[in-house]
Design a protein around this motif. Structure first.
Motif, PDB file in Angstrom:
ATOM      1  N   THR A  75       2.835   1.864  -3.222  1.00 26.49           N
ATOM      2  CA  THR A  75       1.958   2.421  -4.260  1.00 26.49           C
ATOM      3  C   THR A  75       1.829   3.926  -4.112  1.00 26.49           C
ATOM      4  O   THR A  75       1.858   4.664  -5.102  1.00 26.49           O
ATOM      5  N   GLU A  76       1.685   4.390  -2.883  1.00 26.99           N
ATOM      6  CA  GLU A  76       1.569   5.832  -2.650  1.00 26.99           C
ATOM      7  C   GLU A  76       2.796   6.563  -3.195  1.00 26.99           C
ATOM      8  O   GLU A  76       2.683   7.625  -3.825  1.00 26.99           O
ATOM      9  N   GLU A 104       0.841  -1.201   0.000  1.00 26.73           N
ATOM     10  CA  GLU A 104       0.000   0.000   0.000  1.00 26.73           C
ATOM     11  C   GLU A 104       0.883   1.262   0.000  1.00 26.73           C
ATOM     12  O   GLU A 104       0.647   2.195  -0.770  1.00 26.73           O
ATOM     13  N   ILE A 118      -6.340   6.749  -4.805  1.00 23.98           N
ATOM     14  CA  ILE A 118      -5.139   6.053  -4.327  1.00 23.98           C
ATOM     15  C   ILE A 118      -5.509   4.712  -3.707  1.00 23.98           C
ATOM     16  O   ILE A 118      -4.828   3.711  -3.908  1.00 23.98           O
ATOM     17  N   HIS A 119      -6.599   4.681  -2.954  1.00 25.00           N
ATOM     18  CA  HIS A 119      -7.003   3.478  -2.229  1.00 25.00           C
ATOM     19  C   HIS A 119      -8.464   3.157  -2.486  1.00 25.00           C
ATOM     20  O   HIS A 119      -9.322   4.051  -2.465  1.00 25.00           O
ATOM     21  N   THR A 170      -2.984   2.367  -8.415  1.00 20.56           N
ATOM     22  CA  THR A 170      -3.927   2.395  -7.306  1.00 20.56           C
ATOM     23  C   THR A 170      -3.878   1.077  -6.548  1.00 20.56           C
ATOM     24  O   THR A 170      -3.386   0.066  -7.054  1.00 20.56           O
ATOM     25  N   ARG A 213       3.043   6.369  -7.195  1.00 20.51           N
ATOM     26  CA  ARG A 213       2.120   7.273  -7.894  1.00 20.51           C
ATOM     27  C   ARG A 213       2.756   8.640  -8.146  1.00 20.51           C
ATOM     28  O   ARG A 213       2.630   9.200  -9.234  1.00 20.51           O
TER      29      ARG A 213
END
Length: 267
Positions: A153-154, A150, A233-234, A168, A157
């Motif tokens: 990924t942030e 998670e 994003i989530h 995402t 991006r």
């Protein structure tokens, strides 16, 4: 022109459901498996890929690009569960879980990025878990590996924002799949100080999977994300209370939330 989708772990469970649904919507879909020969009846091609083996990642991505000349969507779905008292899980199994759930997806992303950058577009969807938002008892290693994805990924991006490549996370709750049979279970040892609480928690976790949602719900959520110009994003998909547990963690004092988890698992 139909979009080309690559789904890691596309031979069963969520990956299979997503692939079949996307085919019904006109997408060109490729799935992956370590043993593609086991799935001759698959409704979409299954290519050989082991997310813990970089050579197979390079070969699989190259095979799809050779046939289709592009990959528009990568769905990092391959993953493995793990349960047990952290004290009793062998270090090799902890490392294997991170190799599969974190390093594997990162390496598949690295493999598709050059072609996505060259074509000027792309979408990467990382399948994480609601368990990745909290440290769950006897699932701590799984929570940590999915939570790490998670956060990666942030960061990714922001690094990719100049290339029109979107990324995402989709965090599922419990779904009726074969994940329980495929996960590593630390044995419930009679001599272990965790014998009773771990044994009871393991039964509870397996019952949650058996009573989980239809994977078609995930397929529909991912289809909607693919058709969203600027994904969030989530995303979280599953039972209301499982999704709400993430909200509670954000708003409740840490010890109050911990008490809720202890009560839930009867610990």
């Amino acid at each position: 022109m139909s979009k080309v989708v690559l789904i890691t772990g596309g031979s069963s469970g969520i990956g299979k459901s997503v692939g079949e649904f996307l085919i019904s919507k006109g997408f060109i879909v490729y799935g992956t498996s370590r043993f593609p020969e086991k799935y001759p009846a698959s409704k979409f091609p299954i290519v050989a890929l082991d997310v813990t083996d970089n050579q197979t990642i390079t070969q699989a991505v190259g095979e799809v690009l050779l046939k289709e000349a592009r990959i528009d969507v990568l769905i990092n779905n391959a993953g493995v569960g793990i349960t047990g008292p952290i004290e009793e899980i062998p270090e090799t199994e902890i490392k294997n879980n991170f190799e599969t759930n974190l390093f594997g997806p990162i390496n598949v992303i690295k493999a598709v990025l050059p072609s996505m950058r060259a074509q000027g577009s792309g979408l990467i969807i990382n399948i994480t878990s609601i368990a990745g938002y909290m440290g769950l008892p006897y699932r701590g290693i799984y929570s940590a590996s999915k939570g790490a994805l998670e956060l990666v990924t942030e960061a990714f991006r922001m690094e990719l924002k100049d290339f029109n490549i979107h990324m995402t996370n989709v965090a599922p709750g419990d779904f009726a799949t074969n994940i329980a049979s495929g996960r590593y279970h630390a044995p419930v040892l009679e001599s272990s100080p965790y014998h009773k609480p771990y044994g009871n928690t393991l039964k509870l976790m397996d019952s949650h999977v058996d009573a989980g949602k239809d994977p078609l719900l995930m397929a529909k959520a991912i289809y909607k994300i693919i058709n969203t110009p600027n994904p969030k994003i989530h995303y979280k998909v599953g039972e209301f209370m499982q999704k709400f547990s993430v909200v509670l963690k954000r708003i409740l004092p840490d010890k109050v939330y911990e008490k809720l988890l202890l009560n839930h698992y009867k610990l």
